[in-house]
Design a protein around this motif. Structure first.
Motif, PDB file in Angstrom:
ATOM      1  N   ARG A  20      35.811  13.122 -65.421  1.00 42.88           N
ATOM      2  CA  ARG A  20      35.227  12.257 -66.454  1.00 42.88           C
ATOM      3  C   ARG A  20      35.581  12.823 -67.819  1.00 42.88           C
ATOM      4  NH1 ARG A  20      30.525  11.727 -69.628  1.00 42.88           N
ATOM      5  NH2 ARG A  20      29.523  13.561 -68.701  1.00 42.88           N
ATOM      6  N   VAL A  21      36.162  11.992 -68.660  1.00 41.23           N
ATOM      7  CA  VAL A  21      36.479  12.416 -70.018  1.00 41.23           C
ATOM      8  C   VAL A  21      35.471  11.762 -70.963  1.00 41.23           C
ATOM      9  CG1 VAL A  21      38.170  10.543 -70.306  1.00 41.23           C
ATOM     10  CG2 VAL A  21      38.264  12.550 -71.802  1.00 41.23           C
ATOM     11  N   GLN A  22      34.918  12.561 -71.865  1.00 47.69           N
ATOM     12  CA  GLN A  22      33.880  12.090 -72.789  1.00 47.69           C
ATOM     13  C   GLN A  22      34.366  12.224 -74.223  1.00 47.69           C
ATOM     14  OE1 GLN A  22      29.609  13.147 -72.135  1.00 47.69           O
ATOM     15  NE2 GLN A  22      29.751  14.121 -74.145  1.00 47.69           N
ATOM     16  N   PHE A  23      34.070  11.191 -75.017  1.00 43.39           N
ATOM     17  CA  PHE A  23      34.496  11.149 -76.417  1.00 43.39           C
ATOM     18  C   PHE A  23      33.292  10.790 -77.277  1.00 43.39           C
ATOM     19  CE2 PHE A  23      35.987   8.709 -80.087  1.00 43.39           C
ATOM     20  CZ  PHE A  23      36.979   9.537 -80.608  1.00 43.39           C
ATOM     21  N   SER A  24      33.109  11.506 -78.380  1.00 39.79           N
ATOM     22  CA  SER A  24      31.985  11.182 -79.266  1.00 39.79           C
ATOM     23  C   SER A  24      32.394  11.279 -80.722  1.00 39.79           C
ATOM     24  CB  SER A  24      30.796  12.117 -78.995  1.00 39.79           C
ATOM     25  OG  SER A  24      31.076  13.432 -79.410  1.00 39.79           O
ATOM     26  N   VAL A  25      31.711  10.497 -81.571  1.00 42.83           N
ATOM     27  CA  VAL A  25      31.945  10.517 -83.013  1.00 42.83           C
ATOM     28  C   VAL A  25      30.598  10.575 -83.719  1.00 42.83           C
ATOM     29  CG1 VAL A  25      34.177   9.346 -83.033  1.00 42.83           C
ATOM     30  CG2 VAL A  25      32.081   7.978 -82.994  1.00 42.83           C
ATOM     31  N   ALA A  26      30.588  11.227 -84.888  1.00 39.94           N
ATOM     32  CA  ALA A  26      29.353  11.330 -85.669  1.00 39.94           C
ATOM     33  C   ALA A  26      29.702  11.436 -87.151  1.00 39.94           C
ATOM     34  CB  ALA A  26      28.536  12.539 -85.236  1.00 39.94           C
ATOM     35  N   ALA A  27      28.810  10.922 -87.993  1.00 39.80           N
ATOM     36  CA  ALA A  27      28.998  10.997 -89.446  1.00 39.80           C
ATOM     37  C   ALA A  27      27.643  10.917 -90.118  1.00 39.80           C
ATOM     38  CB  ALA A  27      29.905   9.866 -89.936  1.00 39.80           C
ATOM     39  N   ALA A  28      27.593  11.434 -91.341  1.00 42.86           N
ATOM     40  CA  ALA A  28      26.399  11.324 -92.182  1.00 42.86           C
ATOM     41  C   ALA A  28      25.151  11.889 -91.510  1.00 42.86           C
ATOM     42  CB  ALA A  28      26.171   9.868 -92.590  1.00 42.86           C
ATOM     43  N   ASP A  29      25.296  12.974 -90.782  1.00 38.61           N
ATOM     44  CA  ASP A  29      24.168  13.653 -90.131  1.00 38.61           C
ATOM     45  C   ASP A  29      23.416  12.770 -89.145  1.00 38.61           C
ATOM     46  OD1 ASP A  29      24.614  16.047 -91.535  1.00 38.61           O
ATOM     47  OD2 ASP A  29      23.491  15.289 -93.267  1.00 38.61           O
ATOM     48  N   ARG A  30      24.061  11.745 -88.650  1.00 37.51           N
ATOM     49  CA  ARG A  30      23.430  10.892 -87.648  1.00 37.51           C
ATOM     50  C   ARG A  30      23.807  11.379 -86.251  1.00 37.51           C
ATOM     51  NH1 ARG A  30      23.575   4.585 -89.721  1.00 37.51           N
ATOM     52  NH2 ARG A  30      22.566   4.947 -91.741  1.00 37.51           N
ATOM     53  N   PRO A  31      22.999  11.041 -85.232  1.00 34.73           N
ATOM     54  CA  PRO A  31      23.323  11.455 -83.862  1.00 34.73           C
ATOM     55  C   PRO A  31      24.685  10.919 -83.449  1.00 34.73           C
ATOM     56  CG  PRO A  31      21.078  10.628 -83.993  1.00 34.73           C
ATOM     57  CD  PRO A  31      21.720  10.302 -85.311  1.00 34.73           C
ATOM     58  N   PRO A  32      25.416  11.655 -82.635  1.00 39.19           N
ATOM     59  CA  PRO A  32      26.738  11.191 -82.213  1.00 39.19           C
ATOM     60  C   PRO A  32      26.658   9.961 -81.312  1.00 39.19           C
ATOM     61  CG  PRO A  32      26.121  13.173 -81.020  1.00 39.19           C
ATOM     62  CD  PRO A  32      25.095  12.992 -82.091  1.00 39.19           C
ATOM     63  N   SER A  33      27.676   9.138 -81.402  1.00 35.56           N
ATOM     64  CA  SER A  33      27.828   8.001 -80.512  1.00 35.56           C
ATOM     65  C   SER A  33      28.830   8.416 -79.432  1.00 35.56           C
ATOM     66  CB  SER A  33      28.353   6.785 -81.277  1.00 35.56           C
ATOM     67  OG  SER A  33      28.663   5.721 -80.391  1.00 35.56           O
ATOM     68  N   VAL A  34      28.468   8.168 -78.166  1.00 36.13           N
ATOM     69  CA  VAL A  34      29.249   8.703 -77.047  1.00 36.13           C
ATOM     70  C   VAL A  34      29.758   7.593 -76.146  1.00 36.13           C
ATOM     71  CG1 VAL A  34      29.205  10.256 -75.052  1.00 36.13           C
ATOM     72  CG2 VAL A  34      27.841  10.799 -77.086  1.00 36.13           C
ATOM     73  N   ALA A  35      30.991   7.759 -75.688  1.00 36.21           N
ATOM     74  CA  ALA A  35      31.579   6.867 -74.679  1.00 36.21           C
ATOM     75  C   ALA A  35      32.352   7.748 -73.701  1.00 36.21           C
ATOM     76  CB  ALA A  35      32.492   5.836 -75.315  1.00 36.21           C
ATOM     77  N   SER A  36      32.479   7.278 -72.464  1.00 36.63           N
ATOM     78  CA  SER A  36      33.192   8.077 -71.482  1.00 36.63           C
ATOM     79  C   SER A  36      33.841   7.189 -70.426  1.00 36.63           C
ATOM     80  CB  SER A  36      32.262   9.094 -70.817  1.00 36.63           C
ATOM     81  OG  SER A  36      31.291   8.448 -70.014  1.00 36.63           O
ATOM     82  N   GLN A  37      34.714   7.799 -69.648  1.00 39.22           N
ATOM     83  CA  GLN A  37      35.386   7.081 -68.571  1.00 39.22           C
ATOM     84  C   GLN A  37      35.757   8.067 -67.472  1.00 39.22           C
ATOM     85  OE1 GLN A  37      35.857   4.514 -66.510  1.00 39.22           O
ATOM     86  NE2 GLN A  37      36.550   3.298 -68.260  1.00 39.22           N
ATOM     87  N   THR A  38      35.594   7.648 -66.231  1.00 37.21           N
ATOM     88  CA  THR A  38      36.024   8.485 -65.116  1.00 37.21           C
ATOM     89  C   THR A  38      37.420   8.034 -64.664  1.00 37.21           C
ATOM     90  OG1 THR A  38      34.982   7.031 -63.492  1.00 37.21           O
ATOM     91  CG2 THR A  38      33.684   8.887 -64.301  1.00 37.21           C
ATOM     92  N   PHE A  39      38.150   8.942 -64.061  1.00 36.96           N
ATOM     93  CA  PHE A  39      39.442   8.591 -63.476  1.00 36.96           C
ATOM     94  C   PHE A  39      39.663   9.419 -62.223  1.00 36.96           C
ATOM     95  CE2 PHE A  39      40.347  11.865 -66.645  1.00 36.96           C
ATOM     96  CZ  PHE A  39      41.169  12.764 -65.963  1.00 36.96           C
ATOM     97  N   THR A  40      40.450   8.886 -61.325  1.00 38.72           N
ATOM     98  CA  THR A  40      40.679   9.502 -60.018  1.00 38.72           C
ATOM     99  C   THR A  40      42.155   9.829 -59.838  1.00 38.72           C
ATOM    100  OG1 THR A  40      38.841   8.222 -59.077  1.00 38.72           O
ATOM    101  CG2 THR A  40      40.393   9.216 -57.530  1.00 38.72           C
ATOM    102  N   VAL A  41      42.428  10.993 -59.304  1.00 38.90           N
ATOM    103  CA  VAL A  41      43.793  11.399 -59.025  1.00 38.90           C
ATOM    104  C   VAL A  41      44.275  10.642 -57.785  1.00 38.90           C
ATOM    105  CG1 VAL A  41      45.328  13.317 -58.435  1.00 38.90           C
ATOM    106  CG2 VAL A  41      43.423  13.668 -60.033  1.00 38.90           C
TER     107      VAL A  41
ATOM    108  N   TYR B 195      35.068  16.782 -67.590  1.00 43.75           N
ATOM    109  CA  TYR B 195      34.211  17.201 -66.478  1.00 43.75           C
ATOM    110  C   TYR B 195      34.919  16.937 -65.150  1.00 43.75           C
ATOM    111  CZ  TYR B 195      30.479  17.013 -69.983  1.00 43.75           C
ATOM    112  OH  TYR B 195      29.710  17.194 -71.110  1.00 43.75           O
ATOM    113  N   SER B 196      34.698  17.837 -64.210  1.00 48.32           N
ATOM    114  CA  SER B 196      35.132  17.622 -62.835  1.00 48.32           C
ATOM    115  C   SER B 196      33.932  17.079 -62.074  1.00 48.32           C
ATOM    116  CB  SER B 196      35.604  18.941 -62.214  1.00 48.32           C
ATOM    117  OG  SER B 196      35.901  18.773 -60.839  1.00 48.32           O
ATOM    118  N   VAL B 197      34.129  16.000 -61.323  1.00 43.84           N
ATOM    119  CA  VAL B 197      33.020  15.331 -60.634  1.00 43.84           C
ATOM    120  C   VAL B 197      33.195  15.478 -59.126  1.00 43.84           C
ATOM    121  CG1 VAL B 197      31.767  13.175 -60.326  1.00 43.84           C
ATOM    122  CG2 VAL B 197      32.902  13.652 -62.510  1.00 43.84           C
TER     123      VAL B 197
END
Length: 246
Positions: free
Chosen positions: A223-244, A177-179
């Motif tokens: 902001r870069v977002q990363f998510s993982v999911a398994a066994a038909d469960r809702p995804p778990s999400v983590a993210s981090q922003t960074f500045t040029v 994402y661009s913020v």
């Protein structure tokens, strides 16, 4: 000068300025793959040219509708510049995405490494088999200083736990994402957006390298977002922003 001549002059100058603007802005992020780099430059120029054309037409039309004929050329040039600048950053990531779609073999392979085994994670989170299959995005980290014409080195850690220690399929998703002014705009992720792999339980680290446009301004935030999911469960999400940085 007649109105027809005004229009002709404005259009000619708009096209010339648009081409000049594109020429100065076409220094796309260099890639280790020369073919990809060439493709990105081409696609970025095409996208920028479209933006210049739309912006120029808007500026020219506004001036003519308001009957300020003497400002028609100035309006066209301002419109061209605004249209090109506004669309250039998004055009860069769209260009990368377009090139990968046209040439799937250019997509970088995933770099996912196991960092902790089942027993270590089991002790750390006090996991019990009755909890079933667990996936959790632990953290997203951006290493080093991010600069224009460089890369953001992003490492995302996640865990997978299964009751019997068996392997399990996990779906990974990445977004960018661009913020700006507390507003986010999703842009095409420059790589594999979604993948499914079968992992041994434990902790894994996913590493990706996000190219930064040549003309990215210092202070630009992503902001870069990363998510993982398994066994038909809702995804778990983590993210981090960074500045040029400069």
């Amino acid at each position: 000068m007649t109105r027809k001549k005004h229009l002709k002059t404005a259009v000619c100058m708009t096209v010339a300025t648009g081409l000049l603007f594109v020429g100065f802005s076409a220094n796309a992020q260099e890639s280790a793959n020369d073919d990809l780099n060439s493709c990105v430059k081409h696609e970025q120029i095409v996208s920028t040219a479209k933006g210049v054309g739309i912006g120029a037409l808007t500026g020219l039309t506004a001036m003519l509708v308001s009957h300020k004929k003497d400002d028609a050329v100035k309006g066209a040039l301002i419109g061209a510049a605004v249209g090109g600048v506004a669309g250039f950053a998004t055009a860069y990531y769209t260009a990368v995405n377009t090139c990968f779609k046209k040439n799937p073999a250019w997509l970088p392979e995933s770099d996912i490494q196991r960092t902790k085994d089942y027993d270590n994670v089991k002790r750390a989170i006090k996991y019990k088999p009755a909890q079933g299959i667990i996936t959790r995005a632990e953290s997203v980290e951006v290493g080093g200083t991010v600069k224009a014409d460089g890369q953001a080195n992003v490492s995302s850690s996640f865990i997978l736990m299964t009751p019997d220690g068996a392997e399990a399929p996990v779906t990974i998703e990445r977004k960018l994402y661009s913020v700006s002014d507390d507003k986010e705009t999703e842009v095409p992720f420059p790589g594999r957006t979604s993948e499914q792999h079968t992992f041994e339980p434990g902790e894994q680290k996913d590493t990706v390298h996000i190219p930064i446009p040549h003309d990215a301004k210092a202070g630009s935030v992503y902001r870069v977002q990363f998510s993982v999911a398994a066994a038909d469960r809702p995804p778990s999400v983590a993210s981090q922003t960074f500045t040029v940085k400069e």
